[in-house]
Motif scaffolding. Structure first.
Motif, mmCIF file in Angstrom:
data_model
loop_
_atom_site.group_PDB
_atom_site.id
_atom_site.type_symbol
_atom_site.label_atom_id
_atom_site.label_comp_id
_atom_site.label_asym_id
_atom_site.label_seq_id
_atom_site.Cartn_x
_atom_site.Cartn_y
_atom_site.Cartn_z
ATOM 1 N N ASP A 78 0.809 -1.213 0.000
ATOM 2 C CA ASP A 78 0.000 0.000 0.000
ATOM 3 C C ASP A 78 0.846 1.269 0.000
ATOM 4 O O ASP A 78 0.386 2.315 -0.469
ATOM 5 N N HIS A 79 2.064 1.190 0.521
ATOM 6 C CA HIS A 79 2.907 2.384 0.634
ATOM 7 C C HIS A 79 3.919 2.488 -0.504
ATOM 8 O O HIS A 79 4.081 3.546 -1.106
ATOM 9 N N THR A 80 4.599 1.378 -0.795
ATOM 10 C CA THR A 80 5.658 1.425 -1.808
ATOM 11 C C THR A 80 5.153 1.057 -3.195
ATOM 12 O O THR A 80 5.828 1.314 -4.194
#
Length: 433
Positions: free
Chosen positions: A52-54
Motif C-alpha cells: 500500500d505504501h511502496t
C-alpha cells in the motif's frame, strides 16, 4: 541414497492430491490484474498484490478462466463495468486451486464480481477528480468562451468510425447552409491506446491553435465497452489546460467520464455535437438579425424626428423673414428721412449766407457762389454715391445679422442667420464657415 525413487509425474500428482484435499473450497480473492490474454476462448491472467505504501508487488499468481465460464463472465463484466478485463484494474475473483502434473499450479477462476471492480474504478475516478480540483484545473475549460462564429473545427476521432461520418454529414447538410471547415486528427478511440493517442492528437492541434475555433472529441460506431481510457489523469489534465474549447461526444451509456466533466461542453453522441455547433451559429445569426432590427427602428425614429424639426423650421422662417424685413425697412426709412432733413437744413443755411453777402461784394460773391456751387455739386455727388438705393441698383447689397449691418466677417460665426438686401428683395442665408 534411496533405491525407490518416484517419477516427477508421481510427485506432482501427490502435490495435486494434497492441494485438492487440503483446499477443497473456493475462495474470493482481491488482486490487481498485471497481464490478461485470451486464447481459444480461455482467459489467462497474472494476478499481483502491491504494497500500500511502496506500490511494489508482494504477491504474484497465475490464474485461468476456462472457456465454459469465461463466455458467461466476460459479457456480464463488460456490461456492468463498461470495460474489458485488462491490466491495471482490480478484481474480486472466485477461485479454486489446481495443480496439474504437467502444467503446474494455477488458480482457476469460477466467477468475477464486477461490482467490486466498479467500486475500485469509482474510487480512482474520485481520486483523479479530487486531484484536478486541487490543481485548480477542473473548471478551466468552462471559463473559455466558445466563439460566436465557431466554424473551424479540429476533430479527434477514428477515421473509420461511423460517428465521425455522421458528424461530418450533419454539418455539411445543415438546414441553415452554414459553412463549416473540419480537419481530422486521427486517434485510437478503443482499447488501452486511447489516452496516448488522444493526447498526441491534442498536442498536434495545440501547435496550430490559431487555426481552430474549438476541438471536438467524438467516438461512435464501436463497442460500448472499454471506455475507461477516457477516465485517466493525464488525458484529463491535457483537456482541462487546453487553450481553446473542447466539446465531447463519445457515446457513453453509463455515467459521464472524467473527460466529459473537464471539457467545455459534453453531449452524448457525435451527431449531438454537430447539432450543438449548428445551434451556436444559429443563435449568432438570430443576434445579428435582432441587432439589425434594432438599428433599423432607431434610424427610422431619428429620421422621423429630424423631419419634424425641418417642418417646424420651414414654418418659422417666413415669419422671421417678414419681421426682419419690416424692421430693416423702417430703420432705412428713418435714415433716409434724417438725411433729407439734414441736406435741406444745410442748403437753407448756405442760401441765407449767400443772400447776405451778395449785396456787399458781388464779384466776390459770384466767385464764392461759384465755389460754393462747386462744393454743393461735390456734396450732391457724395450724397448720391452713398445713397443706398443707388448702391442697390448698381448690384451691391447690404447684409444684416440680427438687425445690424455687417461690416466685418469677424462679426459672424458659423450657424448665424444673415439677411442680404438687394435691389429687388432680400436673401436669407446661414453662415457655414
Amino acid at each position: 541414497m534411496t533405491n525407490n525413487p518416484i517419477s516427477l509425474y508421481e510427485l506432482n500428482s501427490m502435490v495435486a492430491m494434497v492441494i485438492e484435499h487440503a483446499m477443497p473450497k473456493r475462495y474470493w480473492v482481491e488482486a490487481e490484474v498485471s497481464e490478461a490474454r485470451e486464447s481459444r476462448g480461455h482467459l489467462y491472467i497474472e494476478l499481483i498484490q502491491k504494497d500500500d505504501h511502496t506500490h511494489t508487488p508482494i504477491a504474484r499468481a497465475s490464474a485461468k478462466c476456462w472457456r465454459t465460464s469465461w463466455t458467461l463472465i466476460a459479457p456480464h463484466f463488460e456490461r456492468i463495468t463498461g470495460t474489458r478485463l485488462k491490466a491495471g484494474i482490480k478484481i474480486m475473483a472466485l477461485v479454486h486451486p489446481q495443480f496439474h502434473p504437467q502444467y503446474g499450479f494455477s488458480w482457476i477462476v469460477d466467477d468475477i464480481n464486477p461490482e467490486y471492480t466498479m467500486g475500485d474504478m469509482a474510487r480512482k475516478r474520485q481520486e483523479i477528480i479530487a486531484q484536478l480540483k486541487q490543481e485548480g484545473v477542473f473548471d478551466l475549460q468552462k471559463e473559455l468562451v466558445l466563439p460566436l462564429f465557431a466554424q473551424r473545427i479540429a476533430v479527434i476521432s477514428s477515421a473509420s468510425a461511423a460517428g465521425y461520418g455522421d458528424f461530418c454529414n450533419q454539418l455539411l447538410t445543415n438546414e441553415y447552409r452554414f459553412d463549416f471547415h473540419t480537419e481530422l486528427f486521427a486517434a485510437t478511440m478503443q482499447g488501452e491506446q486511447i489516452e496516448n493517442s488522444v493526447v498526441n492528437a491534442l498536442n498536434a492541434i495545440n501547435e496550430r491553435e490559431d487555426e481552430f475555433d474549438c476541438v471536438v472529441i467524438i467516438r461512435g460506431g464501436g463497442a460500448t465497452a472499454d471506455l475507461s481510457g477516457f477516465d485517466t489523469l493525464q488525458l484529463a489534465e491535457n483537456v482541462a489546460n487546453f487553450p481553446i474549447p473542447i466539446i465531447t461526444g463519445i457515446g457513453h451509456e453509463r455515467d459521464e467520464s472524467i473527460l466529459d466533466m473537464v471539457a467545455h461542453t459534453s453531449v452524448k453522441t457525435p451527431t449531438a455535437v454537430a447539432a450543438f455547433l449548428i445551434e451556436n451559429l444559429s443563435n449568432t445569426l438570430r443576434r445579428i438579425d435582432n441587432a439589425q432590427n434594432i438599428i433599423y427602428r432607431a434610424m427610422a425614429q431619428k429620421m422621423q424626428h429630424e423631419k419634424m424639426r425641418l417642418e417646424q423650421l420651414s414654418t418659422a422662417i417666413p415669419m422671421l423673414f417678414t419681421m426682419v424685413k419690416s424692421k430693416e425697412e423702417a430703420q432705412l426709412d428713418k435714415y433716409l428721412h434724417a438725411l433729407s432733413q439734414h441736406i435741406t437744413s444745410k442748403l437753407l443755411t448756405e442760401t441765407m449766407k449767400i443772400e447776405l453777402l451778395s449785396n456787399r461784394i458781388k464779384p466776390a460773391i459770384e466767385r464764392h457762389l461759384t465755389y460754393l456751387q462747386h462744393r454743393i455739386d461735390l456734396i450732391e455727388q457724395r450724397i448720391e454715391l452713398v445713397n443706398p438705393e443707388r448702391l442697390l441698383s448698381l448690384g451691391y447689397s447690404i447684409t444684416y445679422c440680427n438687425g445690424k449691418v455687417i461690416r466685418n466677417e469677424k462679426e459672424l460665426k458659423a450657424g448665424d442667420e444673415i439677411t442680404t438686401r438687394v435691389m429687388e428683395g432680400e436673401i436669407k442665408s446661414i453662415v457655414t464657415k
